[in-house]
Write an enzyme that holds these catalytic residues in place. Structure first.
Site, PDB file in Angstrom:
ATOM      1  N   LYS A  78      -3.323  -3.226   9.932  1.00 53.60           N
ATOM      2  CA  LYS A  78      -2.406  -3.430   8.812  1.00 53.60           C
ATOM      3  C   LYS A  78      -2.571  -4.867   8.298  1.00 53.60           C
ATOM      4  O   LYS A  78      -2.710  -5.806   9.087  1.00 53.60           O
ATOM      5  CB  LYS A  78      -0.967  -3.186   9.288  1.00 53.60           C
ATOM      6  CG  LYS A  78       0.069  -3.202   8.158  1.00 53.60           C
ATOM      7  CD  LYS A  78       1.454  -2.831   8.708  1.00 53.60           C
ATOM      8  CE  LYS A  78       2.517  -2.846   7.636  1.00 53.60           C
ATOM      9  NZ  LYS A  78       3.850  -2.504   8.158  1.00 53.60           N
ATOM     10  N   SER A 153       6.229   1.018   5.682  1.00 53.15           N
ATOM     11  CA  SER A 153       5.269   0.209   4.974  1.00 53.15           C
ATOM     12  C   SER A 153       3.835   0.321   5.494  1.00 53.15           C
ATOM     13  O   SER A 153       2.904  -0.075   4.801  1.00 53.15           O
ATOM     14  CB  SER A 153       5.702  -1.255   5.026  1.00 53.15           C
ATOM     15  OG  SER A 153       5.656  -1.735   6.358  1.00 53.15           O
ATOM     16  N   SER A 177       8.736   1.339   9.736  1.00 55.13           N
ATOM     17  CA  SER A 177       7.460   1.226   9.032  1.00 55.13           C
ATOM     18  C   SER A 177       6.238   1.783   9.747  1.00 55.13           C
ATOM     19  O   SER A 177       5.179   1.923   9.144  1.00 55.13           O
ATOM     20  CB  SER A 177       7.186  -0.237   8.671  1.00 55.13           C
ATOM     21  OG  SER A 177       7.942  -0.593   7.535  1.00 55.13           O
TER      22      SER A 177
END
Lengths: 488, 473, 104
Positions: A78, A153, A177
């Site tokens: 990420k 996210s 997330s």
């Protein structure tokens, strides 16, 4: 033209066997991963690719002995986890050209374990969002239905694993997330116990809630990846020592487990389809003589306002450092220092990030800090204790991960209150610092994945994996969104 | 002087003498190349987290002890949020709610009367980076970013500029002596702000407060307080009112200058620092620190004077921590402390300064020093011949008596030799003999001078005096 | 009438956050911040709670670091991502008024 083998559809154990038999090399996997990136370009799951370095590293690994199941495996990171000399943007214009000068603790561990970083995945800007639509680098599409969101996210990581570009990915979870996109994309995602994984190098959103975790195709590989990234770091005062193998209970009998379902987790706001799937799992567990009780956990319904106060407050402070002085976007022609601050932050941050900074600043300003923040921290303490009291009677808590399945890309985004409702079932876990995971338990009528959330007491991830692996095995779902047609 | 009652409170920041910074392991240093003492934590890089330096906590505990503060046993840190280019994260990690020390005092002596200056609290925080203004730019050097500070805040209990100066001198002496800080105001390792207000009568409420920031020396703290009292008095006398404000002291005009008027208090949005877990101070930690606290100046002064050291020498010794520490090693012995202090502050200090040495670098062990004191005390060594052999005494590890013997300057301690010389001198100076008999003290001094002249300073003075008195009878 | 904050209140917050906002955003925040405040008022429904604050969900006690120096950056590396620099220094448009000291 190179022959297509789809090695990346194999399990890590199978890949490991091929490595050991010298039938394939890490380079084969890396090339295949980049082929798949290309084929799935439409998903927009990556912000930055690491092709040159990945191939170089794969080549070097050919000289090394295959020492573990993660050896030579492509992994996606990420883009809010800093990687030395590899651009790290947090999906923000603010860090569009930011080249970190150090590696996050987890990145060091991943490199030491000889995994190969394929690239940095797309996400909501500064991890603020739950549909991956706040990214400066464009939205990400759900591999199961390209008109729908992948969740957020960590949407890029979820989509990359789901579409089988990489077997492993790293996400981060502040209010859901990892779990929410895992659930939307049909992958396994774990938010470890707060402190299980060092946060050093994770671009902070809300320090007391953030946690890095693994996102994978199945439960076993999730536990393997957690084995690699966990542990105490001298750089993170909140991290803790781990001395265990998280795979150790996988496949072990779950008979007589005591499981609680909070009443709040079966409330009316949750889609009927999801409740039905949950009930199917409950039946499965009952057959194994598990106790299933519906319980009340006090203040669990207050987790969202607590989150708004605490997460936004911490975020407003954590994001103050982006001022155009030491790194990041800087307004080119400021009239004075104040102008530099005001314009750099106006232009560098997207609307959702600014909104959250504004909220956080407001809730900490003047009398609000005493009136709301202190009280929030006190109720938070009670909420954690209420959770821990539940775990004195039960091994695990389960419930849905989300109130809905993946929604359409054009669903309204801009609603100050509703945007947190995506996370009402995941936020309490972060508030209390507990481990939580999402494991796929089936599909909706429109063939969208549904996730089950498993919550454990602090540092009880092994038991969560035990239950998750049982459910995974019983349901034996086909979780490849490309279905029968092979990924070629 | 005005006919108002001033109320003064003082805030002092001191940089702690540690090897590394408070929240990172980069070096805590001064005067190095710009931005050469930094790491990603000091620069506030995304993803970085603080760690907490053990020595900072030890020194803070020490400071709390030395300043007679209570020590908090459970504490957290707080974030103070404000944008400023010298503030890398745009928040400063400090302790606003749970300062490590509270309710202490420092005792000062004002015109022979002791007064306690009460300390409200002392807390730990990080320093900012250093900014320099160049034309239309401000340049930033992050070497100082994250240097550990303690801030010491008094209650508003100081009533004059004299008290303020005495307090600061005392504070500086205590912190310097305890190796907590260098306390160099010129290098910014000690920085003072003063809060001043005045009122007509004791019963009145406190007047409007003005803060004078960053005053560069203790004497300027005194001056600026006086100027500020005058300024406020003038305004009040003419019936004017003024707002709470921040001022600074201008070295050139020797007056305070307005920086800004405080509007509605600063909105620092304090909240507890989540990246640093609760810190617990245990009994063991305090005991360990207590072991490192040396004897403090006041106690030294009292003991020295008790042991017969003059006021002047006691003061001089205390000003030099290293010599004072050396001197303290003698305290358990039976010796002539007056002579010891004279020797240390006289010839030995001169030697140390000339050779740029520390006393502990010389060969003067405690045992040899005791022997030296004895030889001076019993007259074996005169101040003149001590000078001749001092280098050897401080550079060679040989017993003092051997040095005296080998140097050939051994005093004439032979009774008959001295008596012969004395007899000769008496016969040559009949007028002085009459003087002596008439009771003039200076005559004996004259005779002694002659004896030393004849013997080239090598006569044992005590012996010579005894014989002289006998022969003059 | 819709409940909202005053313009001044919103401008104060925007200044604290150092984010320049236009008229449209200002109007939006007047409403949004008020909505949020109403939303979090929900915590006032909780009346009995313990005084202890959970600052961070960790059982860790703060472990202290030994006072020994680690690696540092070369000035060039420290300045690598800096938008403006001058020699070994970071550079910003001139700051008028206070000299930068910690005693703010």
């Amino acid at each position: 033209m190179r022959q297509v083998h789809n090695y990346l559809d194999l399990s890590l154990i199978e890949i490991n066997k091929l490595f050991k038999e010298k039938k394939i090399t890490p380079t084969d996997l890396v090339l295949e991963a980049f082929d798949r990136v290309e084929k799935n370009k439409e998903l927009n799951s990556f912000i930055t690719l690491n092709k040159e370095e990945a191939l170089k590293q794969a080549k070097e690994l050919e000289q090394k002995e295959v020492d573990s199941l993660t050896f030579g495996i492509p992994i996606a990171i990420k883009d809010n986890i800093v990687t030395k000399d590899l651009r790290t943007t947090a999906a923000s214009k603010m860090l569009e050209n930011f080249n970190p000068i150090y590696d996050a603790d987890v990145i060091k561990k991943i490199k030491d374990a000889n995994m190969i970083i394929i690239g940095k995945t797309n996400m909501d800007e500064f991890a603020m969002g739950s549909s991956n639509r706040t990214s400066y680098f464009g939205l990400v599409k759900n591999p199961w239905d390209k008109n729908r969101v992948p969740g957020g996210s960590s949407g890029g990581s979820a989509a990359a694993v789901s579409s089988r570009i990489v077997p492993l990915a790293i996400g981060s979870d502040t209010g859901g997330s990892i779990r929410q996109p895992a659930s939307f994309c049909g992958v396994v995602g774990l938010k470890p116990t707060y402190g299980r994984v060092s946060r050093y190098g994770l671009i902070a959103f809300a320090s007391s809630l953030d946690q890095i975790g693994p996102m994978t195709r199945n439960v076993y590989e999730n536990a393997l990846l957690l084995n690699t990234i966990c542990g105490k770091s001298s750089n993170d005062l909140t991290s803790v020592e781990t001395n265990e193998d998280f795979t150790r209970l996988i496949g072990k009998d779950i008979s007589n487990m005591k499981i609680a379902i909070p009443n709040y987790y079966v409330n009316d706001a949750i889609d009927k389809e999801i409740i039905n799937k949950l009930n199917e799992v409950v039946e499965l567990l009952k057959k194994k003589n598990c106790t299933i009780d519906y319980v009340d956990i006090n203040y669990i319904d207050k987790a969202v306002p607590l989150y708004q106060i605490i997460a936004m407050g911490e975020a407003s402070s954590n994001l103050a450092r982006y001022d155009g002085i030491r790194y990041g976007y800087s307004y080119e022609t400021p009239e004075n220092i104040e102008d530099l601050y005001l314009k750099s932050r106006k232009i560098g941050f997207g609307p959702e990030v600014k909104r959250r900074i504004m909220i956080g600043s407001y809730l900490l300003s003047g009398k609000n800090a005493k009136e709301y923040y202190d009280k929030a921290l006190k109720i938070r303490d009670d909420l954690r204790r209420n959770f821990l009291a539940t775990f004195e009677k039960y091994d695990l808590i389960i419930g849905p991960t989300n109130t809905t399945t993946a929604y359409e890309l054009d669903k309204g985004l801009d609603d100050a209150i509703k945007s947190f409702l995506d996370d009402i079932l995941t936020i309490p876990v972060n508030m209390a610092g507990l481990p939580g995971m999402s494991v796929p338990i089936g599909f909706s009528d429109s063939k969208l994945p549904i996730g089950l959330q498993i919550i454990g007491k602090p540092f009880d991830e092994a038991k969560m994996y035990q239950l998750a692996s049982f459910i995974e095995k019983e349901l034996n779902l086909d979780l490849n969104p490309n279905g029968g047609e092979k990924n070629d | 002087m005005t006919n108002y009652i001033p109320t003064i409170g003082i805030e002092v920041h001191v940089e702690l003498k540690t090897n590394t910074k408070i929240f990172s392991n980069s070096i805590n240093g001064y005067g190095q190349m710009a931005n050469s003492l930094t790491n990603v934590v000091d620069l506030g890089y995304p993803g970085t987290l603080p760690t907490l330096n053990k020595e900072v906590i030890n020194l803070a505990i020490k400071a709390a002890k030395v300043l007679n503060c209570n020590i908090r046993r459970e504490m957290h840190f707080d974030r103070k949020n404000y944008f400023y280019p010298d503030n890398p994260k745009n928040f400063q990690i400090t302790q606003s709610r749970t300062p490590i020390g509270y309710d202490g005092y420092v005792e000062i002596e004002v015109e022979k009367t002791k007064k306690k200056i009460y300390i409200e609290e002392m807390h730990i925080e990080e320093d900012t980076c250093k900014s320099t203004h160049r034309g239309d730019k401000t340049l930033l050097d992050f070497n100082r970013a994250g240097v550990p500070l303690i801030e010491i805040v008094t209650k508003p209990c100081i009533s004059s500029s004299t008290e303020a100066k005495l307090y600061l001198e005392k504070l500086k002496e205590l912190l310097f002596y305890s190796d907590i800080s260098d306390c160099k105001m010129e290098e910014g390792s000690m920085r003072c702000d003063a809060n001043v207000s005045i009122r007509k009568n004791e019963q009145d409420l406190f007047g409007t407060k003005c803060e004078i920031k960053n005053i560069g020396s203790i004497s300027n703290v005194g001056l600026s307080i006086e100027k500020e009292i005058e300024r406020q008095a003038k305004l009040l006398d003419s019936g004017e009112t003024f707002k709470e404000q921040t001022r600074r002291f201008d070295n050139k005009t020797c007056d305070t200058v307005l920086m800004r008027v405080k509007e509605t208090g600063n909105d620092y949005r304090y909240f507890p620092e989540p990246d640093i877990p609760y810190l617990y101070i245990t009994d063991e930690m305090i005991t360990e620190v207590e072991k490192t606290i040396c004897m403090l100046p006041d106690e030294r002064r009292t003991i020295y004077i008790e042991k017969g050291v003059s006021d002047v020498n006691a003061k001089k010794l205390i000003q030099n921590r290293e010599l004072s520490d050396y001197f303290n090693t003698l305290l358990s012995e039976k010796t002539n402390f007056k002579i010891a202090s004279n020797l240390i502050l006289g010839d030995i200090s001169a030697y140390l300064n000339k050779n740029e040495k520390k006393i502990t670098d010389t060969t003067l062990t405690k045992e040899r020093f005791l022997e030296l004191i004895e030889k001076v005390d019993d007259g074996t060594l005169t101040s003149k011949n001590l000078k001749d052999i001092l280098d050897v005494i401080l550079e060679k590890d040989i017993s003092i008596s051997t040095i005296i013997k080998e140097s050939g300057i051994e005093n004439i301690t032979d009774d008959s030799t001295i008596r012969e010389i004395i007899k000769k001198i008496i016969s040559e100076n009949p007028e002085s003999v009459s003087d002596y008999k008439a009771g003039h003290d200076r005559a004996i001094k004259f005779f002694m001078g002659q004896v030393m002249k004849e013997t080239k300073g090598s006569a044992n003075p005590k012996l010579a005096m005894d014989i002289l008195k006998e022969e003059l009878k | 009438m819709e409940e909202k904050l005053t313009r001044e209140e919103v401008l104060h917050v925007a200044n604290l956050a150092r984010i320049e906002i236009d008229e449209e955003e200002l109007a939006m925040y007047q409403v949004k911040l008020k909505q949020i405040l109403n939303e979090i008022e929900k915590i006032n429904e909780v009346t009995s709670y313990d005084e202890g604050m959970l600052i961070c969900p960790t059982e860790n006690k703060c472990k202290l670091r030994e006072d020994t120096a680690g690696e540092m950056l070369e000035p060039r590396e420290a300045l690598k991502n800096a938008p403006r620099s001058s020699g070994n220094y970071f550079s910003v448009p001139v700051v008028i008024g206070e000299t930068g000291e910690a005693s703010a």
